[in-house]
Design a protein around this motif. Structure first.
Motif, PDB file in Angstrom:
ATOM      1  N   GLU A  38       0.821  -1.213   0.000  1.00 51.80           N
ATOM      2  CA  GLU A  38       0.000   0.000   0.000  1.00 51.80           C
ATOM      3  C   GLU A  38       0.862   1.272   0.000  1.00 51.80           C
ATOM      4  OE1 GLU A  38      -3.204  -0.536  -0.403  1.00 51.80           O
ATOM      5  OE2 GLU A  38      -3.848   1.564  -0.244  1.00 51.80           O
TER       6      GLU A  38
ATOM      7  N   ASP B 175      -4.979   4.363   8.998  1.00 52.97           N
ATOM      8  CA  ASP B 175      -5.282   3.992   7.615  1.00 52.97           C
ATOM      9  C   ASP B 175      -5.387   2.466   7.573  1.00 52.97           C
ATOM     10  OD1 ASP B 175      -5.189   3.280   4.922  1.00 52.97           O
ATOM     11  OD2 ASP B 175      -3.938   5.007   4.389  1.00 52.97           O
TER      12      ASP B 175
ATOM     13  N   ALA C 115      -6.240   0.418   5.295  1.00 53.18           N
ATOM     14  CA  ALA C 115      -5.709  -0.268   4.103  1.00 53.18           C
ATOM     15  C   ALA C 115      -4.208  -0.529   4.279  1.00 53.18           C
ATOM     16  CB  ALA C 115      -5.955   0.581   2.855  1.00 53.18           C
TER      17      ALA C 115
ATOM     18  N   SER D 109      -2.488  -4.167   4.611  1.00 55.48           N
ATOM     19  CA  SER D 109      -1.421  -4.471   3.654  1.00 55.48           C
ATOM     20  C   SER D 109      -0.199  -5.031   4.385  1.00 55.48           C
ATOM     21  CB  SER D 109      -1.072  -3.177   2.905  1.00 55.48           C
ATOM     22  OG  SER D 109      -0.100  -3.372   1.944  1.00 55.48           O
TER      23      SER D 109
END
Ligand code: DON
Length: 313
Positions: free
Chosen positions: A34, A157, A159, A163
């Motif tokens: 990411e 975050d 994501a 990741s």
């Protein structure tokens, strides 16, 4: 007449212009997939002075992944929880090794060299987690960062965390290895879950520079006068940042910049000019040691122009 604030504003603006124009920018971290999506041309610099003056230029309000910079705040929290007993679980010597190295752990019976290499930060996270659910521990960390930055908009975050959770095989190895020596108290996947998520906190340069103020001012927020840690603790956290904050690049950072500082693979560096300023710089491209390439150059110019090296009279 030019005031100190005017001088700082013009130095910061000139550095941002020069750094933005640079062609050699290092390589964006891609072992956390990411993070590879971030634009390597980004650059931001924010300096918060003792009088509260903020000098800012470039991408100062773009959130980025703080990654290892979060380790300064987890160290502060863990010291608040267990005091000097923390040093039974983690050392405070430079490692001279990369941030994700496993080699010293076998010889040193699972005790990481310092709280800023990955193994050390995982051990620190484990201390914060003990007696709590992972969600509670993470909540404590995020609330602490929001309090320090005086900004409730700071979030994780998810994501980036997901990741790293998918690809963090080295950290999984480090944590299991420490667990085998009894250095971690909690289930490895819980400790790593909290670690991956606190590394994935997203902050802007402005928020990060605000959050570092207590380290520049004897443990106090200079604007509110509120005490975060004792002066002695602030001094010691700065000492560990100076000697260990850039892993096997810590000596070079002290030599060139001359300030305590902590880097992250998201491209951020928080640096502290004691008594003078809290500084955050962001440049996503990294050097071969995993430290932000352009950010270090920017800090070198800043400390030289302002006479802020802690080694200068
Ligand atoms: O554990 C990792 O590899 C990342 N979450 C953090 C590493 C990092 O930021 C190293 N800093 N330069």
């Amino acid at each position: 007449m030019t005031t100190d604030a005017d001088k700082l504003d013009s130095v910061v603006a000139a550095i941002a212009a020069e750094m933005t124009a640079r062609s050699e920018r290092g390589t964006v971290a891609d072992y956390i997939p990411e993070l590879a999506r971030v634009d390597a041309n980004s650059f931001g610099l924010v300096v918060v002075g003792a009088d509260g003056h903020v000098a800012a230029a470039g991408d100062t309000d773009v959130p980025f992944s703080v990654q290892s910079v979060s380790k300064v705040f987890t160290l502060t929290l863990a010291l608040g929880l267990v005091g000097d007993r923390l040093w039974q679980r983690v050392g405070r010597e430079p490692s001279g090794s990369p941030f994700n190295s496993i080699v010293q752990l076998e010889r040193e019976r699972g005790i990481p060299r310092n709280p800023f290499i990955n193994a050390g930060a995982i051990a620190v996270t484990d201390v914060i987690l003990s007696g709590h659910k992972p969600r509670e521990a993470l909540g404590e960390i995020v609330r602490f960062m929001r309090f320090l930055a005086d900004d409730s908009s700071i979030v994780i975050d998810d994501a980036v965390a997901a990741s790293e959770q998918r690809t963090g095989f080295r950290n999984i190895a480090l944590a299991n290895y420490m667990k085998s020596f009894g250095v971690l108290e909690n289930p490895v996947n819980y400790t790593l879950g909290v670690y991956f998520h606190h590394c994935a906190i997203a902050m802007t340069c402005r928020q990060l520079a605000m959050a570092g103020r207590f380290l520049a001012h004897d443990g106090k927020n200079p604007t509110t006068g509120l005490s975060v840690v004792s002066p002695e603790r602030a001094r010691r956290i700065n000492a560990v940042m100076l000697t260990c904050g850039h892993y096997d690049g810590s000596g070079e950072f002290a030599y060139r910049v001359g300030l305590p500082g902590k880097s992250g693979v998201g491209g951020g560096i928080m640096a502290i000019a004691p008594g003078k300023a809290s500084i955050a710089v962001w440049s996503p491209g990294l050097d071969t040691q995993g430290n932000p390439l352009v950010g270090q150059i920017a800090l070198e110019i800043l400390t030289k122009c302002m006479g802020w090296s802690i080694f200068a009279a």
